[in-house]
Design a protein around this motif. Structure first.
Motif, short mmCIF file in Angstrom:
data_model
loop_
_atom_site.label_atom_id
_atom_site.label_comp_id
_atom_site.label_asym_id
_atom_site.label_seq_id
_atom_site.Cartn_x
_atom_site.Cartn_y
_atom_site.Cartn_z
N GLY A 111 0.77 -1.23 0.00
CA GLY A 111 0.00 0.00 0.00
C GLY A 111 0.80 1.28 0.00
N ASN B 126 2.93 4.26 -1.52
CA ASN B 126 2.84 4.90 -2.83
C ASN B 126 3.97 4.43 -3.75
OD1 ASN B 126 3.83 7.51 -4.50
ND2 ASN B 126 1.61 7.38 -4.45
N HIS C 120 1.24 13.55 6.98
CA HIS C 120 0.91 12.15 6.70
C HIS C 120 -0.58 11.85 6.80
CE1 HIS C 120 5.12 10.93 6.50
NE2 HIS C 120 5.33 11.77 7.49
N GLN D 192 -5.29 9.84 9.31
CA GLN D 192 -5.31 8.38 9.41
C GLN D 192 -3.99 7.77 8.95
OE1 GLN D 192 -7.89 6.96 10.96
NE2 GLN D 192 -8.68 9.05 11.16
N GLN E 134 -2.49 8.02 6.07
CA GLN E 134 -2.50 7.52 4.70
C GLN E 134 -1.45 8.19 3.80
OE1 GLN E 134 -4.56 4.82 3.85
NE2 GLN E 134 -4.77 4.91 6.07
N ARG F 116 2.67 6.62 3.36
CA ARG F 116 1.69 6.02 4.27
C ARG F 116 2.43 5.51 5.51
NH1 ARG F 116 -3.06 2.68 4.03
NH2 ARG F 116 -2.94 1.09 5.67
N SER G 233 0.25 4.46 8.40
CA SER G 233 -0.77 3.70 9.11
C SER G 233 -0.46 2.21 9.18
CB SER G 233 -2.12 3.90 8.42
OG SER G 233 -3.13 3.15 9.06
N ARG H 207 -5.35 3.27 12.14
CA ARG H 207 -6.14 2.72 11.03
C ARG H 207 -6.98 3.82 10.38
NH1 ARG H 207 -8.21 -3.20 13.22
NH2 ARG H 207 -6.28 -3.73 14.31
#
Length: 208
Positions: free
Chosen positions: A62, A64, A143, A146, A148, A156, A158, A208
């Motif tokens: 997940g 980038n 960031h 959450q 992400q 990311r 998380s 999360r």
């Protein structure tokens, strides 16, 4: 086998905190073309789906694609110092790196759980509000609330392993990691105490 595991462990050092966009158009990567490299090299530490089980090896799922590609290119250029990763990327072509970035960015990240809830609560305050009086901004400002991240700029966070996050924050603090563009992360980490870093790392793991 130990050598292979050690070599691949560094691939995830690509997982956190750099600021500058990637060196190439990761959108041109072919996930299918990366599968043989993933299974033969990367999976030993990061798992086929990018959700590593070992806390020392960051989760790549997940992240980038442009961010992953930048980190691989930084290892290759020497902008990010790591002798193990330098050896790995030396064998990868620019297209291999684009393919790996596309592959891992397409994997579904699995959520983590904070091990120390009390410490995570302290980290939550830092992540969302920074450290007042110390010049440490809220992590969420770059960031995301959450964790992400912002594609091509901020990765990311998380669910990332807390131990890995702490290691990278400390590396920025002592400047053994210096591929953060305008020194943003080095400047921030230099103002954080060890307790601050451990707390925010604990929170990020369960975010999360």
């Amino acid at each position: 086998m130990k050598l292979v595991v050690s070599l691949v462990a560094a691939l995830a050092a690509t997982s956190a905190f750099a600021i500058t966009p990637a060196a190439g158009p990761a959108s041109k990567g072919d996930p299918k073309a990366a599968e043989s490299i993933v299974t033969q090299v990367c999976a030993a530490c990061h798992a086929v789906d990018g959700n590593s089980a070992a806390a020392a090896n960051p989760k790549l799922a997940g992240l980038n694609a442009e961010y992953i590609n930048k980190q691989l290119n930084d290892f290759k250029s020497g902008a990010r110092k790591n002798p193990i990763m330098a050896g790995i990327v030396a064998k990868l072509s620019p297209q291999d790196m684009l393919n790996l970035a596309a592959y891992y960015s397409a994997q579904k990240p699995k959520p983590g759980t904070a091990k120390d809830q009390e410490l995570a609560l302290l980290g939550r305050k830092i992540f969302h509000g920074g450290v007042q009086g110390a010049g440490v901004p809220a992590c969420a400002s770059c960031h995301g609330a959450q964790g992400q991240g912002i594609p091509t700029q901020f990765p990311r966070l998380s669910g990332q392993h807390g131990d890995y996050i702490y290691t990278q924050l400390n590396a920025f603090r002592v400047e053994t990691r210096a591929n953060d563009g305008a020194k943003m992360m080095r400047s921030i980490a230099s103002k954080m105490t060890d307790a601050d870093m451990k707390a925010v790392s604990a929170y990020i793991q369960g975010l999360r």
